[in-house]
Design a protein around this motif. Structure first.
Motif, PDB file in Angstrom:
ATOM      1  N   ALA A  68       0.853  -1.188   0.000  1.00 59.81           N
ATOM      2  CA  ALA A  68       0.000   0.000   0.000  1.00 59.81           C
ATOM      3  C   ALA A  68       0.889   1.238   0.000  1.00 59.81           C
ATOM      4  O   ALA A  68       0.644   2.187  -0.726  1.00 59.81           O
ATOM      5  CB  ALA A  68      -0.932   0.009   1.193  1.00 59.81           C
ATOM      6  N   TYR A  69       1.931   1.219   0.826  1.00 57.40           N
ATOM      7  CA  TYR A  69       2.916   2.291   0.816  1.00 57.40           C
ATOM      8  C   TYR A  69       4.200   1.805   1.469  1.00 57.40           C
ATOM      9  O   TYR A  69       4.231   0.808   2.185  1.00 57.40           O
ATOM     10  CB  TYR A  69       2.409   3.567   1.491  1.00 57.40           C
ATOM     11  N   GLU A  70       5.266   2.534   1.181  1.00 57.12           N
ATOM     12  CA  GLU A  70       6.563   2.267   1.792  1.00 57.12           C
ATOM     13  C   GLU A  70       7.090   3.583   2.332  1.00 57.12           C
ATOM     14  O   GLU A  70       7.172   4.574   1.612  1.00 57.12           O
ATOM     15  CB  GLU A  70       7.518   1.690   0.751  1.00 57.12           C
ATOM     16  N   LEU A  71       7.418   3.604   3.602  1.00 57.24           N
ATOM     17  CA  LEU A  71       7.840   4.815   4.292  1.00 57.24           C
ATOM     18  C   LEU A  71       9.267   4.640   4.794  1.00 57.24           C
ATOM     19  O   LEU A  71       9.573   3.660   5.455  1.00 57.24           O
ATOM     20  CB  LEU A  71       6.906   5.109   5.467  1.00 57.24           C
ATOM     21  N   THR A  72      10.123   5.590   4.464  1.00 53.93           N
ATOM     22  CA  THR A  72      11.481   5.613   5.002  1.00 53.93           C
ATOM     23  C   THR A  72      11.720   6.989   5.622  1.00 53.93           C
ATOM     24  O   THR A  72      11.096   7.972   5.220  1.00 53.93           O
ATOM     25  CB  THR A  72      12.547   5.356   3.911  1.00 53.93           C
ATOM     26  N   SER A  73      12.593   7.044   6.610  1.00 57.43           N
ATOM     27  CA  SER A  73      12.976   8.321   7.212  1.00 57.43           C
ATOM     28  C   SER A  73      14.321   8.158   7.900  1.00 57.43           C
ATOM     29  O   SER A  73      14.738   7.044   8.219  1.00 57.43           O
ATOM     30  CB  SER A  73      11.918   8.821   8.191  1.00 57.43           C
TER      31      SER A  73
END
Length: 195
Positions: A68-73
Motif C-alpha cells: 500500500a505504501y513504503e515509508l522511510t525516514s
C-alpha cells in the motif's frame, strides 16, 4: 574494681563489632525500604519518547497482500503522550491499485497521528506522480496532510505545480491519489512556455 567482672579483650572486641554491624544493617534496611524495589512503581515523563528508530523502512500491505505504501525516514520518534510519530526527512512511496504507478511524497519533517490514518508533512514538501505514461508532474508546498486510508491528500498552503512546459500556482489543493485527480482551491495562476 571489684564489681566488674573481668571480660577477656577478644570478647569485648567481638561484642563491639557485632553491635556495630547490627546498627549498620538496621540503618541500611530502614533507609532503603523494601517497598522501593516494587517493580510496579513507574515514574514516566509524558514528554519522553517510548521508542525511536533510525534509518527506518516500513512497508504497509493492503488486504490483498500487495504494498500500500513504503515509508522511510532518517529518524522516527514515537511519543506515547499523544500516540504520534515524528519523522525527520520522511519519504513515502504511495502505491495506488495494481497497475497504476506510485506517488512519491517527500518532506523535511512529518508526523503520523491517529493510528496512521493521518500524516502531516511540513517544510519542502514534494508530491510527484511516478507514472511514465504521463508527463512528470511535481507539486511543491510547505505543508500537506495525507490520509492514506482514503487515498487523499490536501493542503491550504500555496502550491506550485510543474509539468512539461507549464507552471501553475495556487492556494489550496486537494489530491485524489487513486485516480490522479487534483483540485486547486483558489488564486490559480498558470504560465505556459512555448517551445
Amino acid at each position: 574494681m571489684a564489681g566488674l567482672p573481668n571480660i577477656p579483650r577478644y570478647l569485648l572486641t567481638a561484642l563491639l563489632v557485632g553491635l556495630t554491624v547490627v546498627i549498620g544493617v538496621s540503618v541500611g534496611y530502614f533507609n532503603i525500604r523494601p517497598a522501593s524495589f516494587d517493580g510496579n512503581l513507574r515514574i514516566s515523563d509524558p514528554d519522553q519518547p517510548d521508542f525511536f528508530m533510525e534509518n527506518n523502512r516500513i512497508r504497509m500491505l493492503n488486504e490483498q497482500g500487495t504494498p500500500a505504501y513504503e515509508l522511510t525516514s532518517l529518524r522516527a520518534t514515537h511519543q506515547s503522550s499523544d500516540d504520534a510519530t515524528v519523522m525527520e526527512k520522511p519519504r513515502l512511496v504511495f502505491y495506488r491499485g495494481e497497475a497504476a504507478e506510485p506517488w512519491l511524497l517527500e518532506a523535511d519533517h512529518g508526523v503520523i497521528t491517529e493510528n496512521g490514518d493521518r500524516v502531516e508533512l511540513t517544510q519542502n514538501v514534494l508530491l510527484q506522480s511516478q507514472d511514465p505514461a504521463q508527463p512528470s508532474r511535481r507539486m511543491t508546498t510547505e505543508a500537506l496532510t495525507l490520509f492514506p486510508a482514503r487515498d487523499y491528500a490536501e493542503t491550504a498552503q500555496s502550491v506550485r505545480i510543474e509539468d512539461a512546459d507549464n507552471v501553475t500556482t495556487a492556494v489550496g489543493m486537494q489530491v485524489y491519489l487513486n485516480d490522479g485527480r487534483l483540485e486547486l482551491l483558489s488564486t490559480v495562476r498558470g504560465h505556459h512556455e512555448v517551445r
